[in-house]
Design a protein around this motif. Structure first.
Motif, PDB file in Angstrom:
ATOM      1  N   GLN A 166       0.823  -1.218   0.000  1.00 21.95           N
ATOM      2  CA  GLN A 166       0.000   0.000   0.000  1.00 21.95           C
ATOM      3  C   GLN A 166       0.856   1.267   0.000  1.00 21.95           C
ATOM      4  OE1 GLN A 166      -3.411   0.008  -0.360  1.00 21.95           O
ATOM      5  NE2 GLN A 166      -3.058  -2.153  -0.747  1.00 21.95           N
ATOM      6  N   HIS A 167       1.727   1.351  -0.999  1.00 17.98           N
ATOM      7  CA  HIS A 167       2.572   2.536  -1.176  1.00 17.98           C
ATOM      8  C   HIS A 167       1.855   3.537  -2.080  1.00 17.98           C
ATOM      9  CE1 HIS A 167       6.593   0.166  -0.494  1.00 17.98           C
ATOM     10  NE2 HIS A 167       5.720  -0.015   0.485  1.00 17.98           N
ATOM     11  N   PRO A 168       2.073   4.830  -1.875  1.00 19.55           N
ATOM     12  CA  PRO A 168       1.378   5.820  -2.692  1.00 19.55           C
ATOM     13  C   PRO A 168       1.761   5.769  -4.172  1.00 19.55           C
ATOM     14  CG  PRO A 168       3.021   6.890  -1.318  1.00 19.55           C
ATOM     15  CD  PRO A 168       2.932   5.464  -0.861  1.00 19.55           C
ATOM     16  N   GLU A 169       3.014   5.459  -4.467  1.00 21.88           N
ATOM     17  CA  GLU A 169       3.444   5.408  -5.879  1.00 21.88           C
ATOM     18  C   GLU A 169       2.738   4.282  -6.623  1.00 21.88           C
ATOM     19  OE1 GLU A 169       6.794   6.631  -3.113  1.00 21.88           O
ATOM     20  OE2 GLU A 169       5.459   4.896  -3.248  1.00 21.88           O
ATOM     21  N   PHE A 170       2.538   3.166  -5.931  1.00 19.81           N
ATOM     22  CA  PHE A 170       1.838   2.033  -6.515  1.00 19.81           C
ATOM     23  C   PHE A 170       0.376   2.401  -6.755  1.00 19.81           C
ATOM     24  CE2 PHE A 170      -0.104  -2.191  -6.591  1.00 19.81           C
ATOM     25  CZ  PHE A 170       0.802  -2.925  -7.346  1.00 19.81           C
ATOM     26  N   ALA A 171      -0.228   3.065  -5.766  1.00 22.01           N
ATOM     27  CA  ALA A 171      -1.625   3.486  -5.906  1.00 22.01           C
ATOM     28  C   ALA A 171      -1.795   4.461  -7.066  1.00 22.01           C
ATOM     29  CB  ALA A 171      -2.117   4.116  -4.606  1.00 22.01           C
ATOM     30  N   LEU A 172      -0.847   5.380  -7.230  1.00 25.36           N
ATOM     31  CA  LEU A 172      -0.937   6.346  -8.325  1.00 25.36           C
ATOM     32  C   LEU A 172      -0.761   5.663  -9.679  1.00 25.36           C
ATOM     33  CD1 LEU A 172       0.924   9.473  -6.911  1.00 25.36           C
ATOM     34  CD2 LEU A 172      -1.518   8.947  -6.874  1.00 25.36           C
ATOM     35  N   GLU A 223      12.393   8.000  -2.959  1.00 24.05           N
ATOM     36  CA  GLU A 223      12.588   7.238  -4.200  1.00 24.05           C
ATOM     37  C   GLU A 223      11.708   5.991  -4.211  1.00 24.05           C
ATOM     38  OE1 GLU A 223      16.282   5.393  -6.827  1.00 24.05           O
ATOM     39  OE2 GLU A 223      16.628   5.971  -4.747  1.00 24.05           O
ATOM     40  N   HIS A 224      11.140   5.691  -5.360  1.00 27.78           N
ATOM     41  CA  HIS A 224      10.315   4.491  -5.522  1.00 27.78           C
ATOM     42  C   HIS A 224      11.085   3.245  -5.085  1.00 27.78           C
ATOM     43  CE1 HIS A 224       7.934   7.111  -7.985  1.00 27.78           C
ATOM     44  NE2 HIS A 224       7.476   6.222  -8.833  1.00 27.78           N
ATOM     45  N   CYS A 225      10.396   2.352  -4.405  1.00 25.36           N
ATOM     46  CA  CYS A 225      10.953   1.030  -4.134  1.00 25.36           C
ATOM     47  C   CYS A 225      10.859   0.224  -5.442  1.00 25.36           C
ATOM     48  CB  CYS A 225      10.167   0.346  -3.012  1.00 25.36           C
ATOM     49  SG  CYS A 225       8.519  -0.217  -3.511  1.00 25.36           S
ATOM     50  N   PRO A 226      11.458  -0.957  -5.516  1.00 27.43           N
ATOM     51  CA  PRO A 226      11.385  -1.742  -6.750  1.00 27.43           C
ATOM     52  C   PRO A 226       9.951  -2.069  -7.182  1.00 27.43           C
ATOM     53  CG  PRO A 226      13.161  -2.558  -5.394  1.00 27.43           C
ATOM     54  CD  PRO A 226      12.407  -1.540  -4.557  1.00 27.43           C
ATOM     55  N   ARG A 236      15.031  -6.267  -2.103  1.00 29.58           N
ATOM     56  CA  ARG A 236      16.251  -5.468  -2.154  1.00 29.58           C
ATOM     57  C   ARG A 236      15.923  -4.015  -2.424  1.00 29.58           C
ATOM     58  NH1 ARG A 236      19.870  -9.256  -6.048  1.00 29.58           N
ATOM     59  NH2 ARG A 236      19.640 -11.121  -4.779  1.00 29.58           N
ATOM     60  N   SER A 237      16.719  -3.144  -1.841  1.00 24.93           N
ATOM     61  CA  SER A 237      16.591  -1.713  -2.109  1.00 24.93           C
ATOM     62  C   SER A 237      17.414  -1.411  -3.352  1.00 24.93           C
ATOM     63  CB  SER A 237      17.112  -0.919  -0.907  1.00 24.93           C
ATOM     64  OG  SER A 237      17.011   0.452  -1.174  1.00 24.93           O
ATOM     65  N   LEU A 238      16.729  -1.120  -4.454  1.00 24.86           N
ATOM     66  CA  LEU A 238      17.401  -0.833  -5.716  1.00 24.86           C
ATOM     67  C   LEU A 238      17.011   0.562  -6.198  1.00 24.86           C
ATOM     68  CD1 LEU A 238      16.628  -4.158  -7.623  1.00 24.86           C
ATOM     69  CD2 LEU A 238      18.805  -3.514  -6.575  1.00 24.86           C
ATOM     70  N   PRO A 239      17.943   1.272  -6.795  1.00 30.06           N
ATOM     71  CA  PRO A 239      17.577   2.556  -7.403  1.00 30.06           C
ATOM     72  C   PRO A 239      16.584   2.333  -8.548  1.00 30.06           C
ATOM     73  CG  PRO A 239      19.967   2.270  -7.323  1.00 30.06           C
ATOM     74  CD  PRO A 239      19.347   0.964  -6.937  1.00 30.06           C
ATOM     75  N   VAL A 280      15.590  -0.739 -12.052  1.00 32.76           N
ATOM     76  CA  VAL A 280      14.347  -1.495 -12.187  1.00 32.76           C
ATOM     77  C   VAL A 280      13.672  -1.197 -13.526  1.00 32.76           C
ATOM     78  CG1 VAL A 280      12.078  -1.967 -11.153  1.00 32.76           C
ATOM     79  CG2 VAL A 280      14.050  -1.485  -9.685  1.00 32.76           C
ATOM     80  N   ILE A 281      13.617   0.078 -13.905  1.00 33.50           N
ATOM     81  CA  ILE A 281      12.987   0.455 -15.177  1.00 33.50           C
ATOM     82  C   ILE A 281      13.959   1.281 -16.012  1.00 33.50           C
ATOM     83  CG2 ILE A 281      10.638   0.341 -14.298  1.00 33.50           C
ATOM     84  CD1 ILE A 281      10.643   3.399 -14.062  1.00 33.50           C
TER      85      ILE A 281
END
Length: 161
Positions: free
Chosen positions: A54-60, A83-86, A125-128, A132-133
């Motif tokens: 339930q992260h805001p970036e995912f919801a958006l 920063e966005h998580c993976p 993992r915490s990735l920049p 990821v994209i």
């Protein structure tokens, strides 16, 4: 290049992160802005109930997929306090959103947590974002606002201990 409009939207992300903190959640906030500058949607973290998706970036990203054309999504900007998580970066990429602008990086957050002796265990993992994209304009961190976000994380973790 970060401009005054970007800073305005990033400050709103910080306000949303503060609200998340006030309601007992992790301090993250995000705003989705159209190509012509209209705020289309905004959200904050909702993970305190145990659903860590339930992260805001995912919801958006989900909101954009349901409410915007492919072209509109590609020209939109997602502003966020961190920063966005993976997971969120992948969602951003899958729905074809445009530019990402964030205040603080995942690397900074990890450093802050280590400095506070917070033991953070995650199977993810915490990735920049750029790992990821691809083919996405990514801007951050934003030094003039980083300290505000760091203080929110300090408040969150201080309250937990």
């Amino acid at each position: 290049m970060i401009n005054e409009t970007d800073l305005k939207h990033l400050r709103r992300c910080i306000e949303l992160a503060k609200f998340a903190l006030q309601v007992g959640d992790e301090p993250f906030g995000s705003v989705l802005v159209s190509a012509n500058g209209d705020v289309l949607a905004e959200d904050h973290n909702h993970v305190s109930g145990g659903d860590y998706t339930q992260h805001p970036e995912f919801a958006l990203a989900r909101w954009a997929a349901e409410n915007m054309t492919t072209d509109e999504r590609s020209k939109a900007t997602v502003y966020t306090s961190g920063e966005h998580c993976p997971m969120c970066a992948a969602a951003h990429g899958w729905v074809g959103l445009g530019r990402i602008v964030y205040v603080s990086s995942s690397k900074q957050l990890t450093q802050w947590l280590n400095a506070m002796d917070v033991v953070y265990t995650s199977r993810v993992r915490s990735l920049p974002i750029h790992e990821v994209i691809r083919d996405t304009t990514i801007e951050g961190p934003v030094p003039e606002l980083v300290e505000e976000v760091r203080k929110l994380h300090r408040q969150f973790y201080a309250a937990k201990h």
